[in-house]
Design a protein around this motif. Structure first.
Motif, PDB file in Angstrom:
ATOM      1  N   PRO A 195       0.824  -1.211   0.000  1.00 18.29           N
ATOM      2  CA  PRO A 195       0.000   0.000   0.000  1.00 18.29           C
ATOM      3  C   PRO A 195       0.861   1.265   0.000  1.00 18.29           C
ATOM      4  O   PRO A 195       1.966   1.286   0.541  1.00 18.29           O
ATOM      5  N   GLU A 196       0.316   2.323  -0.616  1.00 20.32           N
ATOM      6  CA  GLU A 196       1.020   3.608  -0.671  1.00 20.32           C
ATOM      7  C   GLU A 196       0.253   4.684   0.081  1.00 20.32           C
ATOM      8  O   GLU A 196       0.771   5.288   1.018  1.00 20.32           O
ATOM      9  N   TYR A 197      -1.009   4.921  -0.324  1.00 18.81           N
ATOM     10  CA  TYR A 197      -1.841   5.918   0.352  1.00 18.81           C
ATOM     11  C   TYR A 197      -3.205   5.313   0.653  1.00 18.81           C
ATOM     12  O   TYR A 197      -3.726   4.472  -0.098  1.00 18.81           O
ATOM     13  N   VAL A 198      -3.794   5.767   1.752  1.00 18.11           N
ATOM     14  CA  VAL A 198      -5.103   5.279   2.181  1.00 18.11           C
ATOM     15  C   VAL A 198      -5.964   6.463   2.587  1.00 18.11           C
ATOM     16  O   VAL A 198      -5.484   7.411   3.227  1.00 18.11           O
ATOM     17  N   MET A 199      -7.234   6.405   2.201  1.00 24.66           N
ATOM     18  CA  MET A 199      -8.192   7.414   2.639  1.00 24.66           C
ATOM     19  C   MET A 199      -9.434   6.684   3.138  1.00 24.66           C
ATOM     20  O   MET A 199      -9.877   5.702   2.513  1.00 24.66           O
ATOM     21  N   GLY A 200      -9.983   7.107   4.274  1.00 22.71           N
ATOM     22  CA  GLY A 200     -11.135   6.405   4.822  1.00 22.71           C
ATOM     23  C   GLY A 200     -12.065   7.296   5.609  1.00 22.71           C
ATOM     24  O   GLY A 200     -11.714   8.404   6.016  1.00 22.71           O
ATOM     25  N   LYS A 201     -13.267   6.781   5.819  1.00 19.18           N
ATOM     26  CA  LYS A 201     -14.276   7.468   6.602  1.00 19.18           C
ATOM     27  C   LYS A 201     -15.100   6.430   7.348  1.00 19.18           C
ATOM     28  O   LYS A 201     -15.473   5.390   6.780  1.00 19.18           O
ATOM     29  N   VAL A 236      -7.739   2.655  -1.303  1.00 20.14           N
ATOM     30  CA  VAL A 236      -6.320   2.367  -1.148  1.00 20.14           C
ATOM     31  C   VAL A 236      -5.640   2.429  -2.508  1.00 20.14           C
ATOM     32  O   VAL A 236      -6.135   1.854  -3.483  1.00 20.14           O
ATOM     33  N   THR A 237      -4.512   3.131  -2.576  1.00 23.00           N
ATOM     34  CA  THR A 237      -3.663   3.061  -3.762  1.00 23.00           C
ATOM     35  C   THR A 237      -2.401   2.299  -3.390  1.00 23.00           C
ATOM     36  O   THR A 237      -1.878   2.426  -2.275  1.00 23.00           O
ATOM     37  N   PHE A 238      -1.919   1.497  -4.327  1.00 22.42           N
ATOM     38  CA  PHE A 238      -0.740   0.670  -4.091  1.00 22.42           C
ATOM     39  C   PHE A 238       0.434   1.183  -4.919  1.00 22.42           C
ATOM     40  O   PHE A 238       0.250   1.869  -5.938  1.00 22.42           O
ATOM     41  N   LYS A 239       1.637   0.823  -4.490  1.00 24.37           N
ATOM     42  CA  LYS A 239       2.841   1.286  -5.168  1.00 24.37           C
ATOM     43  C   LYS A 239       2.965   0.717  -6.573  1.00 24.37           C
ATOM     44  O   LYS A 239       3.730   1.224  -7.397  1.00 24.37           O
ATOM     45  N   THR A 240       2.185  -0.330  -6.859  1.00 20.77           N
ATOM     46  CA  THR A 240       2.148  -0.950  -8.185  1.00 20.77           C
ATOM     47  C   THR A 240       1.245  -0.205  -9.161  1.00 20.77           C
ATOM     48  O   THR A 240       1.178  -0.566 -10.332  1.00 20.77           O
ATOM     49  N   LYS A 343      -1.699  -2.572   8.381  1.00 24.14           N
ATOM     50  CA  LYS A 343      -1.284  -1.201   8.093  1.00 24.14           C
ATOM     51  C   LYS A 343      -2.404  -0.449   7.386  1.00 24.14           C
ATOM     52  O   LYS A 343      -2.637   0.745   7.644  1.00 24.14           O
ATOM     53  N   ILE A 344      -3.117  -1.131   6.496  1.00 26.92           N
ATOM     54  CA  ILE A 344      -4.243  -0.499   5.797  1.00 26.92           C
ATOM     55  C   ILE A 344      -5.379  -0.209   6.769  1.00 26.92           C
ATOM     56  O   ILE A 344      -5.964   0.890   6.752  1.00 26.92           O
ATOM     57  N   ILE A 345      -5.708  -1.170   7.631  1.00 32.04           N
ATOM     58  CA  ILE A 345      -6.769  -0.949   8.616  1.00 32.04           C
ATOM     59  C   ILE A 345      -6.414   0.220   9.525  1.00 32.04           C
ATOM     60  O   ILE A 345      -7.242   1.117   9.777  1.00 32.04           O
ATOM     61  N   ASP A 346      -5.180   0.242  10.021  1.00 34.76           N
ATOM     62  CA  ASP A 346      -4.733   1.347  10.876  1.00 34.76           C
ATOM     63  C   ASP A 346      -4.858   2.682  10.156  1.00 34.76           C
ATOM     64  O   ASP A 346      -5.293   3.693  10.742  1.00 34.76           O
ATOM     65  N   ALA A 347      -4.454   2.705   8.880  1.00 33.92           N
ATOM     66  CA  ALA A 347      -4.455   3.956   8.116  1.00 33.92           C
ATOM     67  C   ALA A 347      -5.865   4.452   7.848  1.00 33.92           C
ATOM     68  O   ALA A 347      -6.104   5.673   7.828  1.00 33.92           O
ATOM     69  N   ILE A 348      -6.810   3.534   7.645  1.00 35.89           N
ATOM     70  CA  ILE A 348      -8.198   3.967   7.433  1.00 35.89           C
ATOM     71  C   ILE A 348      -8.740   4.636   8.696  1.00 35.89           C
ATOM     72  O   ILE A 348      -9.373   5.700   8.634  1.00 35.89           O
ATOM     73  N   TYR A 349      -8.468   4.046   9.853  1.00 36.88           N
ATOM     74  CA  TYR A 349      -8.906   4.677  11.101  1.00 36.88           C
ATOM     75  C   TYR A 349      -8.210   6.029  11.296  1.00 36.88           C
ATOM     76  O   TYR A 349      -8.847   7.008  11.718  1.00 36.88           O
ATOM     77  N   GLU A 350      -6.934   6.104  10.979  1.00 44.83           N
ATOM     78  CA  GLU A 350      -6.219   7.369  11.119  1.00 44.83           C
ATOM     79  C   GLU A 350      -6.775   8.423  10.173  1.00 44.83           C
ATOM     80  O   GLU A 350      -6.978   9.592  10.557  1.00 44.83           O
ATOM     81  N   SER A 351      -7.052   8.023   8.931  1.00 48.09           N
ATOM     82  CA  SER A 351      -7.614   8.953   7.955  1.00 48.09           C
ATOM     83  C   SER A 351      -9.003   9.420   8.371  1.00 48.09           C
ATOM     84  O   SER A 351      -9.353  10.599   8.227  1.00 48.09           O
ATOM     85  N   ALA A 352      -9.811   8.498   8.901  1.00 46.32           N
ATOM     86  CA  ALA A 352     -11.152   8.868   9.360  1.00 46.32           C
ATOM     87  C   ALA A 352     -11.086   9.890  10.485  1.00 46.32           C
ATOM     88  O   ALA A 352     -11.926  10.794  10.571  1.00 46.32           O
TER      89      ALA A 352
END
Length: 360
Positions: A195-201, A236-240, A343-352
């Motif tokens: 994963p590269e960037y994550v945005m969540g709500k 989620v956007t990935f480095k690929t 890491k993705i789950i954590d990032a979604i909560y952080e973004s929210a």
């Protein structure tokens, strides 16, 4: 000689772990639970010989124990897994891997130090539909998956009020962390990109509304708290260059419970889906698996026919753990993948919480 396994936690998921371990030829020699009466009841039901109210006593007593499975509230996944690994046991842990990615990293380090298997019950990878779709990934039919949509949504699926599920300190969160299966399955099909960037709500509108209670879970606790989300959406956007969108909920005004992965590859698209007649009741489900291709200028939709699997791969996932220990199958998941997922789950909560995209 068969692999000897103990179950830590006498809850409802034990039935699938026991069935899967026995399917693979393992011997279930004990069940441990802080509530030893619960351990005795489950042991009696499934013909297991010994019970313990203490993990330490179990490890001291069962000198020939090879492995354990962990079926307890999320907060205790990491400490119990690390304790078992340090005692020289292989570990099969229920989802989610832990409360957060740093805890999973500690579990991974313990497994590496002990030289033991650490696997997680990402059981939807073990569904017949998933095995079949992975064959199309492996033979190049699907090609690179550019985008995927992961969904596990419920209309009335809150698993009790005031118990550990709705207590963030014990669970780590609500449906996002509880129903992370389709996020994992999407990434499994995509090759588990980084994963590269994550945005969540997240949304908590119905988390105290008992009209949205599900048909399973644990009893309500009037003195407990309900401080988790009822629904979560993310991107989620990935480095690929690949992307993933997700929708997960216990309580959201949708038509009915739906569990699905939809993806768009450069060679073929596809879908793995389970629709429920009644939320939370597997016996009411309708499963489908499809592949979408272009042939001779025509749009062709193929039904992929597989054997029925009402338990969504739960027993087969447990069997894979035993077969992996014994070198008869490759592990269906790895600690590295569990870290990436968390890491993705954590990032979604952080973004929210922040209202901003988060770099992984």
């Amino acid at each position: 000689m068969s692999t000897k396994v103990a179950i830590i936690g006498a809850g409802g998921m034990a039935q699938y772990h026991i069935a899967g371990f026995r399917q693979a030829g393992a011997e279930i020699i004990a069940i441990a639970d802080l509530n030893e009466n619960a351990a005795k009841a489950t042991a009696s039901q499934y013909g297991v010989g010994q019970t313990f109210g203490s993990i330490e006593t179990m490890f001291e007593t069962l000198t020939d124990l090879d492995a354990v499975s962990i079926i307890v509230p999320n907060k205790f996944h990491a400490p119990l897994a690390i304790q078992a690994l340090e005692a020289g046991k292989h570990v099969f842990c229920e989802k989610p891997p832990a409360l957060n990615a740093p805890d999973v990293e500690k579990m991974r380090e313990a497994a590496e130090s002990a030289g033991k298997h650490l696997m997680f019950n990402f059981n939807n990878r073990a569904r017949p539909e998933s095995f079949a779709m992975m064959d199309y990934v492996a033979d190049g039919t699907i090609g690179k998956i550019n985008s995927a949509q992961a969904k596990w949504i419920r209309r009335t699926g809150i698993p009790g009020f005031g118990g550990w599920f709705t207590n963030r300190s014990l669970s780590g969160g609500g449906p996002l962390i509880d129903l992370l299966h389709m996020v994992d399955l999407s990434m499994h099909l995509m090759g588990y990109p980084e994963p590269e960037y994550v945005m969540g709500k997240t949304f908590s509108d119905f988390i105290t509304d008992k009209g949205f209670k599900g048909p399973w879970g644990i009893p309500d606790n009037a003195e407990g708290v309900n401080d988790v989300e009822a629904a979560a959406h993310g991107f989620v956007t990935f480095k690929t260059g690949q992307v993933l969108s997700l929708q997960v909920s216990w309580a959201e005004l949708v038509k009915r419970e739906e569990v699905s992965v939809l993806f768009q590859g450069v060679g073929a698209g596809g879908k793995i889906e389970r629709l429920f007649g009644s939320d939370g009741l597997d016996e009411t489900c309708i499963d489908s698996c499809e592949l979408y291709v272009q042939e001779n200028g025509n749009s062709v939709n193929r039904d992929i026919l597989v054997e029925a699997c009402e338990d969504m791969g739960r027993s087969r996932s447990a069997a894979n753990f035993i077969l992996s220990i014994e070198g008869k199958e490759k592990p269906l998941n790895t600690p590295d993948q569990a870290v990436s997922l968390m890491k993705i789950i954590d990032a979604i909560y952080e973004s929210a919480n922040s209202g901003k995209p988060v770099a992984c």
